[in-house]
Design a protein around this motif. Structure first.
Motif, mmCIF file in Angstrom:
data_model
loop_
_atom_site.group_PDB
_atom_site.id
_atom_site.type_symbol
_atom_site.label_atom_id
_atom_site.label_comp_id
_atom_site.label_asym_id
_atom_site.label_seq_id
_atom_site.Cartn_x
_atom_site.Cartn_y
_atom_site.Cartn_z
ATOM 1 N N LEU A 42 59.741 11.408 55.299
ATOM 2 C CA LEU A 42 61.028 12.371 55.151
ATOM 3 C C LEU A 42 62.226 11.589 56.001
ATOM 4 N N ALA A 44 65.702 12.392 58.494
ATOM 5 C CA ALA A 44 66.543 13.551 58.985
ATOM 6 C C ALA A 44 67.751 12.605 59.304
ATOM 7 N N GLY A 106 65.979 21.329 51.464
ATOM 8 C CA GLY A 106 65.731 20.563 52.910
ATOM 9 C C GLY A 106 66.663 20.836 53.827
ATOM 10 N N LEU A 150 67.174 17.743 55.674
ATOM 11 C CA LEU A 150 66.083 16.819 55.566
ATOM 12 C C LEU A 150 65.990 16.378 54.133
ATOM 13 N N THR A 151 65.900 15.235 53.970
ATOM 14 C CA THR A 151 65.478 14.593 52.642
ATOM 15 C C THR A 151 64.154 13.897 52.435
#
Length: 160
Positions: A42, A44, A106, A150-151
């Motif tokens: 992930l 940020a 996200g 978030l991605t």
């Protein structure tokens, strides 16, 4: 009637006593930390997160319990089937953590700092399917607050 209730209570107790060894023999009791879950990267912003993924009810129940240490960039992503108000506590959890309650896209809905080994309930501000636990202060040190996005694969439209 009282005697009949007493027999029912004794029968239930006997059944539970007989089943307990089976529960422990089948490995459903978790003694040590859960460290072998699948992982997903992930992000940020420019910060990378190595997230273990807790998908099943049993994995989510154990979470980060009994874990004496964790690398700074590591966390645990709890994935639920449907959006709901998610509430977390820290029973048997040794590390101070921050929970990010995360919407499907996200976006962080809210953050909650959680003290180790407490039963205090920390809940999402609205229904979510994701909760990301990181070391306490990780989000604050990086200036990440509610509303930040978030991605990663879990937050992509096709992943749902």
């Amino acid at each position: 009637m009282r005697k009949q209730r007493s027999l029912v209570v004794h029968a239930r107790t006997a059944v539970l006593a007989a089943l307990l060894p089976l529960v422990f023999a089948t490995g459903h009791a978790q003694e040590g930390p859960q460290t072998n879950l699948p992982r997903v990267p992930l992000a940020a912003g420019m910060y990378q997160i190595d997230a273990q993924v807790a998908l099943t009810p049993a994995q989510r129940q154990i979470g980060l319990m009994n874990r004496p240490e964790m690398p700074p960039q590591e966390g645990m992503l709890f994935v639920f089937e449907e959006p709901a108000t998610q509430c977390f506590w820290m029973k048997n959890t040794l590390l101070p953590l921050t929970a990010a309650f995360v919407a499907d896209d996200g976006t962080i809905v809210n953050l909650a700092d959680m003290k180790p080994q407490t039963l205090d309930s920390h809940c999402s501000g609205k229904p979510v399917r994701f909760v990301l636990e990181m070391h306490q202060g990780w989000f604050a040190k990086k200036g990440i607050k509610a509303g930040f996005r978030l991605t990663g694969k879990p937050f992509q439209a096709g992943a749902r």
